[in-house]
Design a protein around this motif. Sequence first.
Motif, PDB file in Angstrom:
ATOM      1  N   LEU A 281     147.483-152.692  14.739  1.00 20.70           N
ATOM      2  CA  LEU A 281     148.211-152.567  16.002  1.00 20.70           C
ATOM      3  C   LEU A 281     149.531-153.314  15.948  1.00 20.70           C
ATOM      4  CD1 LEU A 281     148.143-151.405  18.829  1.00 20.70           C
ATOM      5  CD2 LEU A 281     146.855-153.406  19.593  1.00 20.70           C
ATOM      6  N   MET A 282     149.552-154.461  15.267  1.00 22.71           N
ATOM      7  CA  MET A 282     150.813-155.193  15.081  1.00 22.71           C
ATOM      8  C   MET A 282     151.830-154.318  14.333  1.00 22.71           C
ATOM      9  SD  MET A 282     149.381-158.907  13.857  1.00 22.71           S
ATOM     10  CE  MET A 282     148.121-159.815  14.755  1.00 22.71           C
ATOM     11  N   CYS A 283     151.342-153.644  13.302  1.00 29.51           N
ATOM     12  CA  CYS A 283     152.231-152.769  12.515  1.00 29.51           C
ATOM     13  C   CYS A 283     152.754-151.615  13.368  1.00 29.51           C
ATOM     14  CB  CYS A 283     151.488-152.231  11.302  1.00 29.51           C
ATOM     15  SG  CYS A 283     151.051-153.496  10.087  1.00 29.51           S
ATOM     16  N   ASP A 284     151.906-151.085  14.248  1.00 30.15           N
ATOM     17  CA  ASP A 284     152.334-150.006  15.140  1.00 30.15           C
ATOM     18  C   ASP A 284     153.433-150.483  16.081  1.00 30.15           C
ATOM     19  OD1 ASP A 284     150.606-148.224  14.014  1.00 30.15           O
ATOM     20  OD2 ASP A 284     149.053-148.429  15.541  1.00 30.15           O
ATOM     21  N   LEU A 288     157.239-149.102  16.534  1.00 30.85           N
ATOM     22  CA  LEU A 288     157.894-148.702  17.783  1.00 30.85           C
ATOM     23  C   LEU A 288     159.277-149.320  17.887  1.00 30.85           C
ATOM     24  CD1 LEU A 288     155.047-148.828  20.473  1.00 30.85           C
ATOM     25  CD2 LEU A 288     156.284-146.821  19.680  1.00 30.85           C
ATOM     26  N   ALA A 289     159.382-150.589  17.509  1.00 25.69           N
ATOM     27  CA  ALA A 289     160.693-151.252  17.524  1.00 25.69           C
ATOM     28  C   ALA A 289     161.649-150.574  16.553  1.00 25.69           C
ATOM     29  CB  ALA A 289     160.520-152.729  17.173  1.00 25.69           C
ATOM     30  N   LEU A 290     161.142-150.215  15.371  1.00 25.27           N
ATOM     31  CA  LEU A 290     161.973-149.536  14.374  1.00 25.27           C
ATOM     32  C   LEU A 290     162.458-148.189  14.892  1.00 25.27           C
ATOM     33  CD1 LEU A 290     163.112-149.221  11.498  1.00 25.27           C
ATOM     34  CD2 LEU A 290     160.859-148.408  10.779  1.00 25.27           C
ATOM     35  N   ARG A 291     161.570-147.413  15.489  1.00 21.92           N
ATOM     36  CA  ARG A 291     161.950-146.093  15.986  1.00 21.92           C
ATOM     37  C   ARG A 291     162.965-146.171  17.124  1.00 21.92           C
ATOM     38  NH1 ARG A 291     155.902-143.401  16.138  1.00 21.92           N
ATOM     39  NH2 ARG A 291     155.831-142.716  13.959  1.00 21.92           N
ATOM     40  N   SER A 292     162.957-147.269  17.852  1.00 25.53           N
ATOM     41  CA  SER A 292     163.874-147.391  18.996  1.00 25.53           C
ATOM     42  C   SER A 292     165.336-147.443  18.569  1.00 25.53           C
ATOM     43  CB  SER A 292     163.524-148.642  19.808  1.00 25.53           C
ATOM     44  OG  SER A 292     163.885-149.825  19.101  1.00 25.53           O
ATOM     45  N   ILE A 293     165.613-147.729  17.300  1.00 25.63           N
ATOM     46  CA  ILE A 293     167.009-147.818  16.838  1.00 25.63           C
ATOM     47  C   ILE A 293     167.288-146.830  15.710  1.00 25.63           C
ATOM     48  CG2 ILE A 293     167.369-150.218  17.516  1.00 25.63           C
ATOM     49  CD1 ILE A 293     166.738-151.002  14.602  1.00 25.63           C
ATOM     50  N   LYS A 294     166.382-145.878  15.485  1.00 35.30           N
ATOM     51  CA  LYS A 294     166.558-144.936  14.387  1.00 35.30           C
ATOM     52  C   LYS A 294     167.862-144.139  14.503  1.00 35.30           C
ATOM     53  CE  LYS A 294     163.908-144.694  10.848  1.00 35.30           C
ATOM     54  NZ  LYS A 294     164.529-144.717   9.509  1.00 35.30           N
ATOM     55  N   ASP A 295     168.207-143.751  15.715  1.00 36.53           N
ATOM     56  CA  ASP A 295     169.418-142.941  15.907  1.00 36.53           C
ATOM     57  C   ASP A 295     170.596-143.766  16.400  1.00 36.53           C
ATOM     58  OD1 ASP A 295     168.067-140.615  15.159  1.00 36.53           O
ATOM     59  OD2 ASP A 295     167.249-140.374  17.186  1.00 36.53           O
ATOM     60  N   SER A 296     170.479-145.081  16.310  1.00 34.65           N
ATOM     61  CA  SER A 296     171.542-145.967  16.782  1.00 34.65           C
ATOM     62  C   SER A 296     172.300-146.528  15.588  1.00 34.65           C
ATOM     63  CB  SER A 296     170.939-147.114  17.611  1.00 34.65           C
ATOM     64  OG  SER A 296     171.931-148.064  17.924  1.00 34.65           O
ATOM     65  N   TYR A 297     173.590-146.234  15.539  1.00 34.30           N
ATOM     66  CA  TYR A 297     174.385-146.706  14.411  1.00 34.30           C
ATOM     67  C   TYR A 297     174.898-148.132  14.640  1.00 34.30           C
ATOM     68  CZ  TYR A 297     174.245-141.976  12.643  1.00 34.30           C
ATOM     69  OH  TYR A 297     173.808-140.769  12.168  1.00 34.30           O
ATOM     70  N   GLY A 298     174.779-148.629  15.872  1.00 38.68           N
ATOM     71  CA  GLY A 298     175.277-149.963  16.170  1.00 38.68           C
ATOM     72  C   GLY A 298     174.257-151.047  15.941  1.00 38.68           C
ATOM     73  N   LYS A 299     172.951-150.732  16.003  1.00 37.92           N
ATOM     74  CA  LYS A 299     171.906-151.748  15.882  1.00 37.92           C
ATOM     75  C   LYS A 299     171.176-151.597  14.556  1.00 37.92           C
ATOM     76  CE  LYS A 299     169.563-153.111  19.354  1.00 37.92           C
ATOM     77  NZ  LYS A 299     168.573-153.211  20.442  1.00 37.92           N
ATOM     78  N   ARG A 300     170.914-152.735  13.930  1.00 38.09           N
ATOM     79  CA  ARG A 300     170.254-152.722  12.632  1.00 38.09           C
ATOM     80  C   ARG A 300     168.845-153.275  12.692  1.00 38.09           C
ATOM     81  NH1 ARG A 300     174.443-155.404   8.539  1.00 38.09           N
ATOM     82  NH2 ARG A 300     172.817-154.779   7.069  1.00 38.09           N
ATOM     83  N   TYR A 301     168.500-153.935  13.784  1.00 33.28           N
ATOM     84  CA  TYR A 301     167.121-154.411  13.935  1.00 33.28           C
ATOM     85  C   TYR A 301     166.783-154.445  15.422  1.00 33.28           C
ATOM     86  CZ  TYR A 301     169.078-158.949  15.281  1.00 33.28           C
ATOM     87  OH  TYR A 301     169.761-159.944  15.920  1.00 33.28           O
TER      88      TYR A 301
END
Length: 850
Positions: A281-284, A288-301
Amino acid sequence: MDADIGKKTILIADDAEPNRLLLKKIFGGEYYVEEAVNGVEALEKLRQLEDVAILILDIVMPLMDGFSVLEEMQKDEILRTIPTVVITANNEEDIQIRALSCGATDVMAKPFSPLIILHRIKNIMARKDSEKLAEQNRAYRLELKLMDTDEKSGLFNKNAFHRYTKKMLQKNSDKKFVLIRWDIDNFKVFNDWFGTEVGDTYLKKIGDFFREYEEKNDSVKTYARYDADHFVCCQEAEGFDPEEITQIIDDYMTHLKTIEFEYTPRVGLYLINDPSLDVALMCDRALLALRSIKDSYGKRYAWFDDSMREALLEQQEIVNEMEFALRDGQFITYFQPQYNYETGKMIGAEALVRWQHPRKGTILPNKFIPLFERNGFISRLDEYMWEQVCIQLKDWERKGLNLVPISVNVSRRDIYNPHLVGNILSLLQEYELSPEMLHLEITESAYTQNAEQLVNTVNLLRIHGIEVHMDDFGSGYSSLNMLQNVPVDILKLDMRFLGGDYKDERSGNILNAVVRMATALRLPVLAEGVETKEQAEFLRSIGCLLMQGYLFSRPMAVEDFEKLLDGSQTVSALDKSYVESFQGSIDLLSFTSQSTLLFNCFVGGAAVVEYDEKDEVLLALRINDQFLREIGITRMEYAEDGQSIFRYYEGENRVLVISMLQEAIHTGKETCCEIMRKSKLHDMEDNWFKLRARLLKNSMSKHFFYVTMENITIYKEQTVENEKLVHCLSALTNHVDEGLLVLELSENIKIQYSNVRIAEMFGYTQKEFQELFGNDFLLSIHPDDKVLARENFEQILRAGNGVGRRIYRQTCKNGYYEWVSMTGCVVETEKDHICICTTIEKDDENKQRY
């Protein structure tokens, strides 16, 4: 014997019976004892008995001594593992050393103490058991390690990461930890481009990165290749800097770039506040945090936060309710119509799902479809939707409504179902529907992930008459490459392919090229997501006429769609003029090397062109090298000029070309025109060209032609010279007193040339004389004299150079006849005709009025 079951076996090999009896008495209480009287028998029993714990071996024996037995045992992989104690009456050191060097475990000299030999044998067996157990433990640990290790990266795998991370968190309960998750952007694309072998090497190097990272950072941590291209690391939170770890990953990945491949690291982070939480669940949550910036070119984490937690809870609630929602009929079918923009007719509709929740109201697909695709529930929902559409089509048929084909979605998971084709056909049979009424939409990404199985499935569906559409075309990465092998009937172009700036010249050119390519492959294109009139007009201008989107209608409930079916013009299939073949001309648009070679080797210039009648635009879909040479430009210059043919035919020439194309459109026959193109270079002469056009295909306001170009400059120059010569000769012949004719003898006797005098002799103008008698000169002769005149021409033909005159009567305009005399000679003889130059004079001696 039963008392010996479970005891370890000792083999005593000694030729002296008293020694065997003594040793048997010593060991018989705790061990099962076997005997051999010589070395040969000892070896035989060692091979026969299943498990000899130890061998007590005498050195001096008949047939084969103890040394020879030891040497034979060393040659056998199994026998050499059996502990061997050598007994000897000779206490010399060299005998003992030789026995030990031959593989003996120990040496004992006779006579021996029973207690000592018993304890020594027990110790040897204990050591053997300990070594065996240690070896088993090593093998077990190695097996566990292999089970825990990802073979490609050498890191922990997912299960091992869960287990070891849980132990680490329990052991370090006084410390805070952070879970880091990141992936390789477009790793599947990387594998497809460069091959899985290169991809596996890449994964191994990332494994090396983690091992280097561990050496440089002494904090407590675990790490793993979680799955596919995802990696995870759990480390102490104290001193952790997300900017630093992101930069470290970026630097390392940049260092790995032996192949040109863009990579931008993005990292999902989860701060572990509750160590008892399931590590999966921690990995999930980090995902979710990773997917939240997948299409964002301004944020890296990005850190997992409460809003993501709420989304996770919402997803869990969806999963908990999905089974009941399906049974309760909460999934409702909506329909979005599809139109032919040129005709305004509805040509079909797409079935879309909405979740009508009793408490939450309407839930849109973007909330639950991605989740269902991940957990596999999408297959059951798809099957439910297919049946609902079939039920609805049957109901509309009973009501007598104007039916249109309905498109339903097929997910990637459905492709793996071996019963997919059978299930679809069973539904059509159960509800007595024609296969043409149910269209299947498969996303472009499905073709890239399991191409072979999908292509086979689609081919089978199409064999049974079911139309297949490629959905979301343009959103994938290999669209243009895959179309040569993909069996589909329609491309559904996702308007996101254009982005928000579809009027940008580059974006427009790309879309234009896609539509043209589809046209060349005889694939209609349906644009979905069309929202504005401006978008629709742009699509129409490039030949994409089939559209779907908010401009025409939002998805609507069954009741509203029924009204649309009942009240509007619909067609159940595409307009034939839109999808008809190129009438055999498709080979001219083939991009095979053979076709290209043949096309470029055509004698003269050749091109396949598209003429937009409405906007008067003429573009070349294909043009050979000779055509460009005739125009006088290079292929590069032509491409830079935008491939517009009209650019080279302006003014009167443009009018001539359009007239030629219009005539071909209306007559369906080959047409031609002659044009002159002025050279841009001052030192080059103007050239004349003859263009021929043949219509290949009509598509609404667009027409496709095969056009050839021939340089006729020399012919035109000769024609001009001939015209000048004819003008001079005419001026000369028109001033003589006699009538002059040039006649062509074929089936009829045609007038090729007549001077003014001959027409005046009988009261006609030169034009009247030509119109009345040009196609048959004998019509101007008295009926009774026609045979005589024909004989005269034959006489001239036989004589060749000339004959005496002949008398006959010639018709006058006033209705009378004039007697005339005719002389002549042959001026040209060819296979199909003979030309005779004839002089005609009035013959007043035979003049007679009728």
